[in-house]
Structure formats: structure tokens, C-alpha cells
Design an enzyme around this catalytic site. Structure first.
Site, PDB file in Angstrom:
ATOM      1  N   GLU A 268       0.821  -1.196   0.000  1.00 24.81           N
ATOM      2  CA  GLU A 268       0.000   0.000   0.000  1.00 24.81           C
ATOM      3  C   GLU A 268       0.866   1.262   0.000  1.00 24.81           C
ATOM      4  O   GLU A 268       1.939   1.285   0.613  1.00 24.81           O
ATOM      5  CB  GLU A 268      -0.906   0.009   1.244  1.00 24.81           C
ATOM      6  N   GLU A 379     -10.314   6.035   2.363  1.00 26.25           N
ATOM      7  CA  GLU A 379     -10.741   5.287   3.546  1.00 26.25           C
ATOM      8  C   GLU A 379     -10.692   6.211   4.759  1.00 26.25           C
ATOM      9  O   GLU A 379      -9.787   7.039   4.880  1.00 26.25           O
ATOM     10  CB  GLU A 379      -9.823   4.087   3.774  1.00 26.25           C
TER      11      GLU A 379
END
Length: 464
Positions: A268, A379
Site C-alpha cells: 500500500e 478510507e
């Protein structure tokens, strides 16, 4: 007065003399005890016979002495408060020992230190002494040379690269060749974490696209069903408001393999605002990895061994500047993650042509081969601390429908195929699991290729 008989008078006189002798003896004992108490404070009060102390001045003096020996306001506490938890003194000592030992592990001795304008301290650490090489599978290794970039890469971007997009670089100082810049972790950073063992780690179940994601809410675009060897996108950077220390807001790419159970592998990278991790509200460049669904492996940035940094001008975890403004200038960064066909490591490029480093393939199980999903998007954490939905913003804090200059975006999204070629996405799906709080709208055109707008304000009349 005496009674009538001489015998009675004699008995009465003897009794009076006896009472006087006993009274004098008791007074003598009390005086001696009083003297002993002034000489030493170590005698146990529980063993003394206070029944003899009949006079008021002696009782007052004793109470004063007790108050001096055991003052209420200065009695030692059996517990020590620490944030939201209460620790006993020994537990507190153990915690600080853990923190000190952990800081010694991740803060390597620098050859140079740079003070960032935003308060960060940047340590220039010799490249082969960075935290990555503490990993059992990487001990004795040295950083590898850069691999060949994927075919289809825009070489003009490399020529126009700029490395001054982080606040610390505004100081005009850089780390010398042969070193890498590492944001120093402080004791205060670790004390903000929910626990020492959780510091720098994500909780489980953070890569989810359903409504049962343990407080984590998403607005994402994703592709799946094929074998992927990398991904690329440009993301505009904002500074969203985060409601409290225990929430965050991020925008990132996920390169994923394995199931969403215990064997999930992810790589990520992106930007995030995380008051708990960094102690402020600046958007910061970050990386993450795990090979067991966020259980025991992986961490943010260089807070554990794993990611190998090769660049001496990018500090992972440092603040990004400038940022985008509503109805004003837009600033975006380009991220490219791809698998080196020769050695199998996953490399990261930040900005325009700037190699940051790589995740060694030995860290992973499923990602040693390829990824099975690539995900892009935002997110947030919704802790519902006050009993209703958080007001933490995602992206710009505005809904996707507001479009360019107002909403956040991902553009020019691509994936890397089996032959190390950058190719357009096929069958991009978009999903917002709480669309009244944060939403997403996708599209495609000749300039931006595959793109989407996403984000939102969190709590509002439609998101109570």
C-alpha cells in the site's frame, strides 16, 4: 469521709493511696511513651497501649504526630493514570522500558540530523543500517540497483521530476549520498498509540468493501479477476479534517493477493492524515505492507523491518506540500508500484520518476508471484465517539458530484501486465459502502484515461 468503724476507715485510706499510686504510674508511662514517639517515628503505632493517655494535650499531640507521619495529600498512589488507561507503577515502568527499547530498534544512529519547519526531525541514516535489514530474511543484504521501468512509462515525466514536495526539504538541507532520510519516532508518538505492540500497525479487516468493516468506510475503484504485476495512478492531495485522534483519513493504492482471511498480502502507498500516528493534521506520504492480514507482520513506513529505501531525498512519513485547495489550485502526486521481472521485488516510485525503494519478495507469500486485485480510493475511520457518525472528511471533504477543483480524484489509473507493460484498466468497478457520507463517480476520457471523483464530509443530514 470515713465510715463508722476504724477498720472501714483504714480500708478506705488504703484504697485512696492505691488509686493515687496507679494514677502516678500511668502518667509516668504516658510521659515515657510521649518521649519515645518524639525520638523515633519508626515504632509501630499498633503495638502501643493508648488507654493510659487520659489527658487532652497528649491526645492532641499524638494526632498531630500521626498527621505528620501520614498526610493524606502526599500518600503514595497505587496507580498511575496514562491516557485512557490506568497503570500501576510497575506496569508504567514496564511500558516505558518497552518504549525505550523499541525506539532504540527503529531510530538508527544518524550521520546528520535535519530540523523540519513542521517540527519533524529527519535523521540521515547510512543506507545499509536502515531498519529493513533487521529483518531475519534480509540480514546482510544491501540495497539493489533500480530495475527497468514498465513499458509504456512516460519518459518525459522523468526529465521533469521535482523532489521538493515535502515540508522538510524546504529547510534547504538534504541527506548525503549513501544515506536515507528517516523521520525520527519520539516517545510522544508511541504514547499516542493504543498500545506499544500496536504502534505503527493497522488493525485487522481494513481492506474491506462491505458495511461490516469495523468502523472503516471506503469509496474505492478496483479491478480483479486477472494477474496483476503493478499499478499506477495520480492522486490530488488534500488536508481533510479528522474529528479526533483515533481516526484517520487516507487516499491510497492497494496491491492485493490472497484471501481476505488470515493469509491476505497487501502492498500500500498513498497519503494520509493521522493524528494518532504523527501527532498533527498534515497530509503525509506513507507506505504499508502485510503478509498475514495485519496480524503480526508489516507496518507503516519504516517503523519495522521490511521496506528497503534507496532514495536520499524522500522521507516516508513526512508531510507533503503544497496541497490542493477548494475551487483553487490542484496538486497531485503520481504513484507507481511494479514487480521487477528479474528479482521479483515490488518497487515504488513517488512523484515524477523518483524511485523510493522496494518491498523484497521474501516478505510475502502470495505476492511473491502476482497480485489478484488492485484497489484505488479513500478510507476513513468512523469511531462514533459521540454516538453518531463522525465528521471526519474523506478527500477534499466534498462529494464526487462537485467535480474538478472541489472533489478529490484519481486519474490515469493503469495496471502492469505479465510482460511488464502499463495498460489501461478493464472493467473498473466503483463502490462506496456509505454513499450518504462518502461517495464515488467514475469515468473515462482521452486525457485522464480511467478516473473517478470520490470523498465526502462525513456526518450531514443524510448521514446522521
Amino acid at each position: 469521709m470515713c465510715w463508722n468503724t476504724q477498720l472501714s476507715c483504714l480500708v478506705h485510706r488504703r484504697r485512696r493511696r492505691g488509686r493515687r499510686r496507679r494514677r502516678r504510674r500511668r502518667q509516668s508511662q504516658c510521659k515515657q511513651m510521649h518521649t519515645d514517639m518524639k525520638i523515633t517515628t519508626k515504632r509501630s503505632f499498633s503495638t502501643m497501649d493508648f488507654s493510659c493517655c487520659l489527658s487532652f494535650p497528649i491526645i492532641v499531640h499524638f494526632l498531630l504526630l500521626v498527621s505528620l507521619l501520614c498526610p493524606v495529600s502526599s500518600s503514595p498512589s497505587t496507580e498511575v493514570g496514562n491516557g485512557n488507561q490506568t497503570l500501576r507503577p510497575q506496569d508504567e515502568l514496564n511500558k516505558f522500558n518497552l518504549i525505550r527499547n523499541h525506539l532504540q530498534q527503529i531510530n538508527k544512529p544518524p550521520v546528520k540530523t535535519i530540523q523540519s519547519p513542521d517540527g519533524d526531525i529527519i535523521d540521515c541514516v547510512v543506507t545499509h543500517e536502515q531498519p529493513a535489514f533487521d529483518h531475519p530474511k534480509l540480514k546482510g543484504h544491501k540495497p539493489l540497483d533500480p530495475p527497468e521501468r514498465p513499458e509504456g512509462y512516460n519518459k518525459h515525466e522523468v526529465e521533469e521530476m521535482s523532489e521538493e514536495f515535502q515540508v522538510w526539504s524546504m529547510s534547504g538541507e538534504y541527506c548525503p549520498e549513501g544515506t536515507i532520510p528517516i523521520r525520527r519516532t519520539t516517545e510522544e508518538d508511541m504514547l499516542r498509540a493504543s498500545s506499544v505492540t500496536n504502534f505503527g500497525r493497522k488493525l485487522r479487516s481494513r481492506v474491506r468493501r462491505d458495511t461490516n468493516s469495523n468502523g472503516h468506510e471506503h469509496a474505492v475503484g478496483y479491478v480483479s479477476g486477472e494477474q496483476y504485476y503493478g499499478a499506477k495512478a495520480s492522486i490530488n492531495v488534500w488536508a481533510p479534517k479528522v474529528a479526533n485522534q483515533y481516526e484517520f483519513s487516507l487516499s491510497q493504492m492497494w496491491v492485493i493477493s490472497g484471501s481476505f482471511g488470515n493469509d491476505l498480502n497487501t502492498i500500500e502507498a498513498g497519503w494520509q492524515v493521522s493524528p494518532e500516528l504523527y501527532g498533527d493534521s498534515y497530509p503525509r506520504f506513507f507506505t504499508y505492507w502485510t503478509s498475514d492480514a495485519y496480524q503480526a507482520t508489516g507496518c507503516y513506513n519504516l517503523l519495522c523491518s521490511g521496506f528497503v529505501q534507496t532514495n536520499n531525498r524522500i522521507a516516508i512519513g513526512a508531510a507533503i506540500s503544497p496541497t490542493s485547495s477548494y475551487h483553487g489550485g490542484q496538486f497531485d502526486i503520481s504513484l507507481l508500484i511494479w514487480k521487477d521481472p528479474k528479482h521479483g521485488n515490488w518497487w515504488l516510485e513517488f512523484g515524477s520518476g523518483i524511485l523510493v525503494g522496494y518491498w523484497p519478495s521474501v516478505l510475502f507469500t502470495h505476492l511473491r508471484d502476482h497480485a489478484s486485485m488492485v484497489q484505488f480510493g479513500g478510507e476513513i475511520v468512523n469511531s462514533r465517539q459521540s454516538g453518531f457518525h463522525t465528521s471526519t472528511q474523506m478527500g477534499s471533504g466534498h462529494f464526487a458530484g462537485e467535480g474538478f477543483g472541489k472533489a478529490s480524484y484519481f486519474r490515469n489509473m493503469q495496471v502492469v501486465d505479465w510482460d511488464n507493460n502499463l495498460v489501461p484498466l478493464s472493467n473498473l468497478k466503483v463502490l462506496a459502502d456509505h454513499p450518504n457520507c462518502y461517495d464515488i463517480q467514475g469515468g473515462i476520457n482521452r486525457v485522464w484515461g480511467n478516473y473517478f471523483y470520490y470523498g465526502g464530509p462525513g456526518r450531514n443530514v443524510r448521514c446522521p
